[in-house]
Structure formats: C-alpha cells, structure tokens
Write an enzyme that holds these catalytic residues in place. Structure first.
Site, PDB file in Angstrom:
ATOM      1  CG  PHE A 119      -2.242  -0.519   1.127  1.00  0.00           C
ATOM      2  CD1 PHE A 119      -2.541  -1.479   0.167  1.00  0.00           C
ATOM      3  CD2 PHE A 119      -3.267  -0.077   1.960  1.00  0.00           C
ATOM      4  CE1 PHE A 119      -3.828  -1.984   0.043  1.00  0.00           C
ATOM      5  CE2 PHE A 119      -4.550  -0.571   1.844  1.00  0.00           C
ATOM      6  CZ  PHE A 119      -4.833  -1.526   0.885  1.00  0.00           C
ATOM      7  CD  GLN A 240      -7.085   9.507   4.418  1.00  0.00           C
ATOM      8  OE1 GLN A 240      -7.783   8.508   4.524  1.00  0.00           O
ATOM      9  NE2 GLN A 240      -5.799   9.479   4.672  1.00  0.00           N
ATOM     10  CG  HIS A 242     -10.472   9.343  -2.988  1.00  0.00           C
ATOM     11  ND1 HIS A 242     -10.700   9.574  -4.317  1.00  0.00           N
ATOM     12  CD2 HIS A 242      -9.626   8.283  -2.931  1.00  0.00           C
ATOM     13  CE1 HIS A 242     -10.030   8.688  -5.026  1.00  0.00           C
ATOM     14  NE2 HIS A 242      -9.370   7.892  -4.215  1.00  0.00           N
ATOM     15  CG  LEU A 252     -13.856   6.219  -2.130  1.00  0.00           C
ATOM     16  CD1 LEU A 252     -12.776   5.397  -1.444  1.00  0.00           C
ATOM     17  CD2 LEU A 252     -13.517   7.680  -2.074  1.00  0.00           C
ATOM     18  CD  GLU A 255      -5.499   8.072  -5.311  1.00  0.00           C
ATOM     19  OE1 GLU A 255      -5.303   6.951  -4.804  1.00  0.00           O
ATOM     20  OE2 GLU A 255      -5.359   9.125  -4.687  1.00  0.00           O
ATOM     21  NE  ARG A 286      -5.797   9.149  -2.028  1.00  0.00           N
ATOM     22  CZ  ARG A 286      -6.344   8.199  -1.274  1.00  0.00           C
ATOM     23  NH1 ARG A 286      -6.817   8.485  -0.078  1.00  0.00           N
ATOM     24  NH2 ARG A 286      -6.407   6.965  -1.704  1.00  0.00           N
ATOM     25  CG  HIS A 353     -12.147   7.837   2.599  1.00  0.00           C
ATOM     26  ND1 HIS A 353     -13.140   6.930   2.314  1.00  0.00           N
ATOM     27  CD2 HIS A 353     -11.008   7.117   2.751  1.00  0.00           C
ATOM     28  CE1 HIS A 353     -12.620   5.716   2.303  1.00  0.00           C
ATOM     29  NE2 HIS A 353     -11.343   5.796   2.577  1.00  0.00           N
ATOM     30  NE  ARG A 398      -7.850   5.895   7.521  1.00  0.00           N
ATOM     31  CZ  ARG A 398      -7.927   5.075   6.467  1.00  0.00           C
ATOM     32  NH1 ARG A 398      -7.252   3.943   6.453  1.00  0.00           N
ATOM     33  NH2 ARG A 398      -8.664   5.389   5.423  1.00  0.00           N
TER      34      ARG A 398
END
Lengths: 587, 86
Positions: A119, A240, A242, A252, A255, A286, A353, A398
């Site tokens: 990730f 946060q 997106h 969502l 990306e 982002r 988000h 996060r």
C-alpha cells in the site's frame, strides 16, 4: 415515556470492529457485557473496509514493526502520538494471528502464509524500498473481520441490543460516567443502561459533508454524546478527502482510473490539471487534485446544470482497457449513474472519507481531558476506540491499512483497561438521577409538536455549508465564514420539528437525534480548522501552506461550551525506542 | 424523505435498509422510494428475504457480479438494480 433500567459491568456503544473486539475481550474475561448498536452488528461500517490490515509479518518482503512505526509517524505528519504508534505496530502481528484463529479467512501465499499487499506510504528500512505490509482477505477484509468477531461474541455470550440508539452519557457530579440512555428503535422505549465501564465505538462522522464515501449511519453519534457531556474532541480539523468521488453521491472512483490514463476536464473541456501541476498533472497528490477541482467549480468552470462538478474522462482509453482494467468502476457508473464511461465522462467531486480526529484517549483506551494543570486526566469509567477515538495513531493523516489495525488494537486495549478498572473498583457508583432527567428531557424535546423547519432541510444546509466552507480548500476567510454559517444552522435547530410521533420504528425521531450530533460535530470541525493556521497532513491551508512545528506541533481540543479551543502537546516519546523527530514529508 | 408510520412495515424496512456501505444505502433507499410500492405481496416477501443477506454478498448480487442460487432473489435484485440510477 417509561424508563427501563438494566445493569451491566460493561456497556459498548457501537458494534463495528472496535466495539466487537472490545466486547469479545470483556466477555471472555467473564464480564457481563452489553453491546448497543443502531443497526444489526454485521451492518456496521467496518464491513466497507476492503483493503486490509497492516502488520509487519514479513511474509512477502522483509519487514519489522519499527519500520511500520516510522511510516505511521511520518504519515501522520508528526502529529501522531509515538507511544501509541509504537504500541500499535508492536502488537499488530500478534493480533492479526489472533484474527486468523478467530476464523478470518486471510488470502494465502503459495507457502500457506498470510498474503500481504503493498500500500502507499509503506517502506522498508525507514523510508527506503516499498514494503508489503497489508494482510488481506481478498477485497473483503473488513467484512471477514466483522463476521468473525460477531460469531466469536455470540459464542462468548455477549448480550446484544440490536437496533438501539444511544442518546446521552450519564455522569455523576464528579465527572465519572455511569452508563447511557438508549432508545429501542423498534418500540420507541427508552432504557437506562447502568454500567461500571462504558466504551464508545461509534465510528466516524463523514455524513457532515454533502459528498462523502461513508454509509448513512456515520453520523458521529458518540462524538456528539461526548461534547454534550462536557468532554472535548481532539484534532477534528483533520478529515481525509479523496479527490474523485462520484458527484452528488460520494462513492469512491479509484485513483487507478487516472493511473490508467484517465484525466479531468472542466466545463470548458479544458484539461485543467495541466495548469495546477504541470508535471504530475492528473497524478498529482490527492490534496492538490482535490483543491484544483474545488477551484474550477468555485471559479465557475464546473460542469452540469449547476456547474458543481468536473468530469473524469476515460472514453479515450477504449472499451477493451476499461473492461479489462476498470470493470468495477464501469459497473458502478452503469448502475448508479446510468452512464457508460466507455462513452461518457464521469461527474466527480472531492469526497470526505475518514476522520483522523475524535474522542481523546491514551494508548490504554481511557478517555482523557485536561483537568487543572493535568493535560490528560482520565474520565473515570469512559473509554473510546476506533474511528470515533483519537489515540492518536493517525495524527494529521491516516495510512491505508492502519484503520482496521487501529480498531482491533485499541478495542482490545480499552477492554483490558476496563477489566483492570473493574478489578480495582468493585462497587457500582450510585446513579445520578439529575443526569438521567437531563438526558430524558433532551429526548422528549422531539415529542414537541409545532411548525418549523424539517430535519432533512436543515441537514442539507449543514452538509452544503461544510462542503463550501470547510472542505479541501481552506482559508481564514472561508473558515471564519464557515464558523458563522454553521453557527446560524445550530441556532435554527430548536425550530426543527418532526411530524411523526408514533413509537414503532419512528425513524424520523432517530434521524432528528442524528441531526443534533451532526450539527455538534460540524461546528467542532470548522472551529478547529479555523484555529489551526498551518498546513499539516489532511488539513491544508492555502493561506498558511507550510507545516509550522514550532507553533503547531500540538493537538487541538475543542469544547462545545463557548466553542472554546485548547491544545496539548504531542507525545513524541515512544515506549522503548528513540523518537522520530519531525522532518519534511517527501515520498 | 422521512417515512411516516402510516405503513409500519415500511418504517421497519426503512431501517433495515440502513447498511454498512454507501453503495447499499443508495441501492436500497432508492428502491424504497421508487420501486417498493409497486411490488405484489410475494415480491415484498422476497425483498424482506434479500435484506437478510450479509452486506458484501448483497452488494455483489446487486452489482450483478454474482447470481443467487434462488431465482426469486435474482428477480428482486434486478428490480432493485433498475431503480439504482433513478
């Protein structure tokens, strides 16, 4: 309305992963545990977490907990508390294996070990090569965890109050929490649950924004309860976002669409990211892409009848690429928008988000607040875990895979502390009837008949105002205006009425109670954002573009009484290793 | 959008349609508004039955990624899907 009274050792409010991990620990320690959930437990928002859970198992690439700790501190933009982060990263492997034993069907490598995927934000050797740290059960890790934990709780004889809505904490004069008032959604009856320990695990509050990726249940109920109890919320300015949620819906759009060559255009058909980020263009970070979309819309270059979104173009990629690489996105667009991205661009707007802030706790899950000269005095009997809590392991931002870890680590830690508290405090404190009466009065407020505004009307105004004044583009002028506007909306709340006074499944009343929580949380978020004059993590100020460690490396605390701000230091000292001092965050 | 209690079953169903994922909330809330009233009694029973599916499985069925083994579940899923883009 009669008041039923029940007594338990422990009351858990919220049945997502954090609540269920805590209740399991308590039930196994033979505590008498009540779990209150406004929806059936396995319909909690944990079910939506697809990515996975981080733990330095080193099954795919070399890894260790210290590297995981470094990445989390850096990802937090140095606002995370390093003692809590060390604790979380050290215990992660043990708790992932525990989940495996509870029945979570993790995906496997050929050698039989748990599969781990890479990730963003994960590194080997303190910022060098990419790590692979996220343990996954296909693309349904949250679902698998939630179901396994629920089944284990049934086995451990945890008592569930499904479809009960918690309204207020009950406190005594000394500030100790004695339980909560809850309402059965099915019958409309109120109940006082007296408990020696109470844990809030009510999840996030994404519904304060018009465009958000959260389930409708994420209305910040625990956050509202805490503010009404006179306890502050911490770091609530850190939300946060997106950049590409489906406009007006929030879902969502990965990306990966831009990674495959998709790009954004404004109402003039211009590929506007070339102006904002000439090199990275549509693959800029982002926050940059989110602010650029905001500006295009704000300056009148949006698309659609209200010019309130931009378009994500994929049609030039060709049907084969879209069907092969982005089939899920195409399916969602066909289903919810009735458009095929092979032919038609997707309307998008930044979507809220995840809330990094929340109820201030220490690494043992105890809710803490400043009392006289002590910045972190535990509130007796009250604990919090998961997205509603701010431990703080996520700080300003996060990392992917750390939210599922947060809920199991601190759900369990809070439960262990609750067990200790009950060993040391063997007797139940006397009930404070004045506090019960106050909570019941607040509940009865929705029995008043009258003419005025509707719940849906005020909620719509609130969410729009949060999007306009406290979204991804933040300046002092906008945020100050936001404080004023949300203040006006809060003042309108007493003039809101419902017209359904039935008892059975009166969802109008539940939605009114949720609205009260949304208003409290929105006010807290915008006041906290207006106060922090720097850019850090997800809180990005156009007028204060740099991180200012000297002045602002500290946690915000918002008290609802007088909309007052206070601050407390970041815990920069880990438990056993050296601190990671703040550095510029470069990836 | 508040549903009054003129139909207690509908009020109860409205809460059953509150799920853990935004996608499911959209599917089910839109269906309650635009499709549920047109169902016959058997189809209403089928709708109650599909609501008992776990969230992830329900999402996969509604997105057409998998089919249920029972035909009546696939039929009600198709009706829900038809209301999703309204």
């Amino acid at each position: 309305m009669s008041l039923i009274r029940r007594r338990f050792d422990a009351l858990i409010i919220g049945a997502g992963g954090g609540g269920l991990r805590a209740s399991l620990q308590l039930s196994r320690a033979e505590a008498n545990v009540a779990v209150v959930s406004k929806v059936f437990p396995t319909r909690s928002h944990t079910v939506a977490a697809q990515g996975g859970v981080n733990a330095a198992l080193a099954n795919v690439l070399p890894d260790n907990w210290h590297w995981h700790m470094f990445d989390t501190v850096k990802g937090s933009d140095y606002l995370g508390d390093q003692d809590a982060i060390e604790y979380m990263c050290r215990v992660a492997p043990k708790l992932v294996y525990e989940l495996e034993h509870y029945g979570v069907p993790f995906s496997r490598l050929d050698n039989g070990k748990i599969y781990q995927r890479a990730f963003g934000g994960q590194s080997q050797n303190f910022g060098e090569k990419q790590a692979a740290r996220t343990c996954a059960a296909a693309d349904r890790t949250g679902h698998a965890m939630l179901h396994a934990l629920y089944q284990q709780n049934i086995r451990a004889k945890t008592h569930f109050f499904d479809e009960y809505f918690a309204t207020d904490l009950i406190k005594n004069e000394e500030g100790a929490v004695l339980g909560a008032i809850v309402v059965s959604i099915q019958t409309g009856e109120a109940m006082l649950i007296e408990a020696r320990t109470t844990l809030l695990a009510t999840g996030g509050a994404g519904q304060i924004y018009r465009t958000n990726s959260n389930a409708l249940i994420n209305t910040g109920d625990g956050l509202g309860m805490v503010l009404r109890a006179g306890i502050p919320l911490q770091d609530m300015e850190f939300i946060q976002f997106h950049p590409t949620g489906i406009a007006g819906i929030g879902m969502l759009i990965t990306e990966g669409c831009r990674g495959e060559g998709g790009y954004l255009v404004n109402g003039d058909g211009e590929r506007f990211m070339e102006r904002y980020a000439p090199n990275a263009k549509d693959l800029a970070s982002r926050d940059v892409v989110s602010r650029s979309i905001y500006l295009e819309v704000k300056e009148g270059r949006g698309c659609g009848p209200n010019k309130d979104y931009v378009l994500l173009k994929l049609d030039h990629l060709g049907a084969d690429t879209i069907m092969k690489r982005l089939p899920g996105i195409r399916q969602s667009c066909l289903t919810f928008l009735g458009i095929d991205p092979i032919e038609t661009p997707i309307p998008v707007y930044p979507t809220a988000h995840y809330c990094m802030g929340g109820i201030p706790t220490n690494r043992k899950g105890e809710v803490v607040m400043p009392v006289k000269d002590t910045p972190e005095e535990p509130v007796p009997g009250l604990y919090a875990a998961g997205e509603c809590a701010c431990v703080s392991v996520h700080g300003g931002n996060r990392l992917g895979g750390n939210s599922l870890l947060d809920i199991i680590v601190f759900g369990r830690a809070a439960a262990n502390e609750m067990i200790e508290h009950m060993k040391e405090n063997r007797y139940r404190l006397p009930m404070n009837e004045a506090s019960v009466e106050k909570a019941m009065d607040r509940l009865h407020r929705w029995d008043r008949k009258g003419e005025g505004e509707t719940v849906d009307g005020l909620k719509e105004d609130l969410k729009k105002a949060m999007e306009d004044y406290c979204g991804v583009y933040r300046t002092q002028e906008l945020l100050d205006k936001g404080v004023e506007e949300i203040g006006k909306i809060r003042d309108r709340l007493p003039n809101v009425y419902i017209n359904d006074f039935s008892r059975t499944f009166n969802t109008a009343r539940i939605e009114a109670l949720e609205l009260e929580n949304l208003v409290e949380v929105a006010m807290c978020t915008v006041v906290s954002a207006a106060a922090r004059q720097e850019s850090r993590g997800a809180h990005s100020r156009v007028d204060f573009p740099k991180r200012e460690d000297q002045q602002w490396m500290k946690h915000s605390l918002y008290f609802s009484e007088g909309d007052r701000m206070d601050y407390k230091p970041v815990r920069t000292k880990p438990l056993t290793v050296d601190s990671f001092p703040p550095k510029e965050r470069v990836y | 959008m508040a549903v009054t209690n003129s139909d207690p079953t509908l009020a109860s169903l409205r809460w059953q349609c509150r799920r853990g994922m935004l996608e499911l909330d959209l599917f089910l809330q839109r269906f309650l508004l635009h499709g549920y009233a047109d169902l016959n009694q058997q189809q209403k029973r089928d709708f109650i039955e599909i609501l008992a599916f776990p969230d992830q499985e329900l999402l996969e069925i509604l997105l057409g990624q998998v089919s249920a083994t029972e035909q009546h579940i696939n039929e009600i899923a198709e009706k829900i899907r038809q209301c999703a883009a309204l």
